[in-house]
Write an enzyme that holds these catalytic residues in place. Structure first.
Site, PDB file in Angstrom:
ATOM      1  N   GLU A 204       0.825  -1.200   0.000  1.00  0.00           N
ATOM      2  CA  GLU A 204       0.000   0.000   0.000  1.00  0.00           C
ATOM      3  C   GLU A 204       0.865   1.258   0.000  1.00  0.00           C
ATOM      4  O   GLU A 204       0.549   2.248  -0.668  1.00  0.00           O
ATOM      5  CB  GLU A 204      -0.901  -0.023   1.233  1.00  0.00           C
ATOM      6  N   GLU A 207       2.290   1.771  -3.441  1.00  0.00           N
ATOM      7  CA  GLU A 207       1.231   2.290  -4.306  1.00  0.00           C
ATOM      8  C   GLU A 207       1.024   3.779  -4.064  1.00  0.00           C
ATOM      9  O   GLU A 207       0.871   4.563  -5.019  1.00  0.00           O
ATOM     10  CB  GLU A 207      -0.070   1.523  -4.045  1.00  0.00           C
ATOM     11  N   CYS A 226      -7.958  -2.025   3.976  1.00  0.00           N
ATOM     12  CA  CYS A 226      -7.848  -3.210   4.829  1.00  0.00           C
ATOM     13  C   CYS A 226      -9.107  -3.496   5.620  1.00  0.00           C
ATOM     14  O   CYS A 226      -9.237  -4.563   6.220  1.00  0.00           O
ATOM     15  CB  CYS A 226      -6.648  -3.092   5.765  1.00  0.00           C
ATOM     16  N   SER A 246      -7.025   1.820  -2.289  1.00  0.00           N
ATOM     17  CA  SER A 246      -5.819   1.053  -2.592  1.00  0.00           C
ATOM     18  C   SER A 246      -6.226  -0.319  -3.117  1.00  0.00           C
ATOM     19  O   SER A 246      -7.197  -0.912  -2.639  1.00  0.00           O
ATOM     20  CB  SER A 246      -4.975   0.886  -1.329  1.00  0.00           C
ATOM     21  N   LYS A 285     -15.089  -9.573   8.190  1.00  0.00           N
ATOM     22  CA  LYS A 285     -14.062 -10.451   7.611  1.00  0.00           C
ATOM     23  C   LYS A 285     -14.679 -11.760   7.119  1.00  0.00           C
ATOM     24  O   LYS A 285     -14.165 -12.393   6.196  1.00  0.00           O
ATOM     25  CB  LYS A 285     -12.975 -10.727   8.643  1.00  0.00           C
ATOM     26  N   GLU A 288     -15.814 -10.801   3.759  1.00  0.00           N
ATOM     27  CA  GLU A 288     -14.664 -10.585   2.876  1.00  0.00           C
ATOM     28  C   GLU A 288     -14.083 -11.900   2.370  1.00  0.00           C
ATOM     29  O   GLU A 288     -13.731 -12.029   1.191  1.00  0.00           O
ATOM     30  CB  GLU A 288     -13.586  -9.793   3.619  1.00  0.00           C
ATOM     31  N   GLU A 293     -13.498 -12.458  -5.430  1.00  0.00           N
ATOM     32  CA  GLU A 293     -12.165 -11.954  -5.760  1.00  0.00           C
ATOM     33  C   GLU A 293     -11.084 -12.570  -4.869  1.00  0.00           C
ATOM     34  O   GLU A 293      -9.892 -12.482  -5.180  1.00  0.00           O
ATOM     35  CB  GLU A 293     -12.112 -10.425  -5.579  1.00  0.00           C
ATOM     36  N   CYS A 441     -10.365  -1.660  14.855  1.00  0.00           N
ATOM     37  CA  CYS A 441     -10.611  -3.095  15.010  1.00  0.00           C
ATOM     38  C   CYS A 441     -10.671  -3.532  16.467  1.00  0.00           C
ATOM     39  O   CYS A 441     -11.286  -4.552  16.780  1.00  0.00           O
ATOM     40  CB  CYS A 441      -9.520  -3.899  14.309  1.00  0.00           C
TER      41      CYS A 441
END
Length: 526
Positions: A204, A207, A226, A246, A285, A288, A293, A441
């Protein structure tokens, strides 16, 4: 309570409240606060006693029943037990006021029930009606199979939350005991997600540098990616800003991918026989890990029999239940160590677990990536991005670039205001960190419930524990992690190399067709 023919009819919690409200009982004292000191106005929310917000105002029964947020029966992250629901409206309070999701779409819904899977409704629910979807049996089945190698990773915030489930003070760091418990439960290999937090910073951060230098045809500001609840929020409400996200995967998904490629290749393990588990503070999560993907390893290996990169996600609370059911005396466990290869993280990786942590870690390594020099010690305590404020800003001077303005946001209602500002072309920042859950988190939807609604006192104590881990770490910069250097030398070549992009980066989709947008009735922030 008697039913027909003398049968005993079960009185649900919801029916009880309806009965009490309708009967207008005089002289009946109802203590809704649960255990602790008597409820007083100064302790009504986030203190030792608690009542749903609408009960704090003086009044008499019946109370104002406010309803509840809709939850899809197929939601991969959260479920509701209707028998426990008291229709208090606290889930709506969290979803609408804290996260600005509920109320921002018109009815009827076109395709799916709108949910960013953050689980903050769990933390606000006073009756325990909403909980994470339980995936314990799926994991136990894999552990029981002698032909399967079960590899597990643990997120930064789980180690400062898990101990609370066993009576330890808020914020206690139980990293060693957590690893020991996982071994006793039968997990074959135990890695630290702090490793891929460091790896995320490298990808990241690289980038970001490329965007700033104009070497990458992507817009500024760059958003962190994230947090899956935040990513889905952008896909729903700000699809035109998806290019600002990102492309780097989250640490969970990077580790899952590398388990079935880098680890499998290095240790000569058949990736088809690897079952990848993640212990996370986050219910999003679970969503996710099921995104299409996130099945990169099978595509890379050209083997359709390789399962998704992360096969199962357990919350901190689920891990606690597993430990208790197994009869493990958690508090007496001697500390154990992570397995190496992907089991070492820096202080920068540890602070991913709190708001501002990703930004602070990224700034340290961005300084190095731009200048080739180690960051000054001042960047080991970037005070302006620390704390529980919903929106924070800072400027970091990097030689050769000048001042880089950054912003840190937690809570999606706060993010909505900043996103609207960006859409209007008023964005002075180069880099923006967003975490869906207020405080980050460490008080995610899968963490132990400490008070309801969640209090900043608890958030601050958990965050302080993560900052202590960072302060005491031998290595505090992601780019100094020797295992990060090793994975690039042996497998990935360099940050954002062709192989790194294939394995560690992804794309996102617009979900705008799911509903018709609607402005919320109130923009008041929590």
């Amino acid at each position: 309570m008697a039913g027909k023919a003398g049968q005993v009819k079960k009185l649900s919690r919801r029916s009880f409240f309806k009965f009490v409200g309708g009967a207008s009982l005089v002289g009946v004292s109802l203590n809704l606060a649960g255990c602790g000191e008597p409820l007083t106005p100064d302790k009504a929310v986030g203190g030792s006693g608690w009542m749903p917000t609408q009960y704090n105002a003086p009044g008499s029964w019946p109370t104002n029943v406010r309803g509840r947020v809709p939850i899809d029966p197929e939601n991969p992250s959260i479920v509701r037990d209707d028998q426990k629901c008291i229709l208090c409206g606290q889930c709506i309070e969290a979803c609408e006021k804290v996260q600005s999701v509920f109320g921002n779409y018109k009815l009827p819904i076109k395709k799916e029930i709108v949910c960013v899977n953050c689980g903050q409704c769990i933390q606000w629910c006073p009756s325990g009606a909403i909980s994470e979807r339980d995936d314990i049996n799926k994991v136990l089945k894999a552990i029981a199979d002698p032909n399967i190698t079960v590899v597990v990773q643990t997120a930064p915030a789980t180690r400062i939350g898990l101990g609370e489930e066993f009576g330890m003070p808020v914020g206690t760091n139980v990293q060693g005991k957590q690893v020991a418990a996982l071994r006793k439960l039968g997990f074959d290999v135990i890695f630290d997600t702090n490793f891929t937090a460091d790896l995320t910073i490298m990808e990241e951060g690289t980038e970001l540098v490329k965007r700033i230098k104009g070497e990458l045809d992507k817009p500024i500001p760059q958003f962190t990616s994230c947090c899956p609840g935040w990513v889905k929020f952008v896909e729903y409400f700000y699809p035109d800003l998806i290019p600002n996200l990102s492309s780097a995967k989250s640490p969970q998904q990077m580790e899952g991918t590398l388990m079935k490629t880098y680890y499998a290749e290095t240790k000569n393990v058949d990736p088809k026989k690897i079952f990848s588990v993640a212990i996370m503070p986050c219910t999003a999560k679970k969503f996710e890990s099921q995104r299409p993907e996130m099945a990169t390893a099978g595509k890379e290996l050209k083997d359709s029999k390789v399962t998704p990169d992360v096969d199962a996600v357990l919350t901190t609370r689920e891990l606690a239940r597993m430990i208790k059911r197994a009869g493990i005396d958690f508090n007496s466990l001697p500390d154990d160590q992570y397995d190496q290869l992907m089991g070492s993280g820096t202080g920068a990786g540890a602070i991913f677990g709190t708001t501002g942590g990703v930004m602070e870690a990224a700034v340290r390594s961005a300084y190095y990536l731009i200048t080739g020099q180690q960051p000054p010690s001042a960047l080991w305590g970037l005070t302006p991005v620390r704390g529980m404020q919903g929106v924070k800003e800072a400027a970091v001077n990097i030689p050769g670039v000048g001042d880089i303005k950054v912003a840190v946001i937690s809570g999606l209602a706060n993010a909505r205001k900043v996103m609207d500002q960006i859409k209007e072309g008023n964005a002075p920042w180069a880099f923006i960190e967003v975490m869906a859950c207020p405080g980050g988190c460490e008080y995610g939807g899968g963490q132990p419930r400490a008070s309801s609604p969640p209090s900043d006192e608890v958030r601050n104590r958990r965050a302080a524990s993560l900052y202590t881990i960072d302060a005491n770490a031998k290595l505090r910069n992601s780019h100094d992690n020797p295992q990060i250097k090793q994975v690039y030398a042996d497998f990935l070549t360099s940050p954002m190399s062709e192989k790194a992009e294939e394995l560690l980066h992804t794309t996102y989709i617009s979900r705008a067709e799911t509903f018709d947008p609607k402005k919320p009735e109130s923009s008041k922030l929590y």
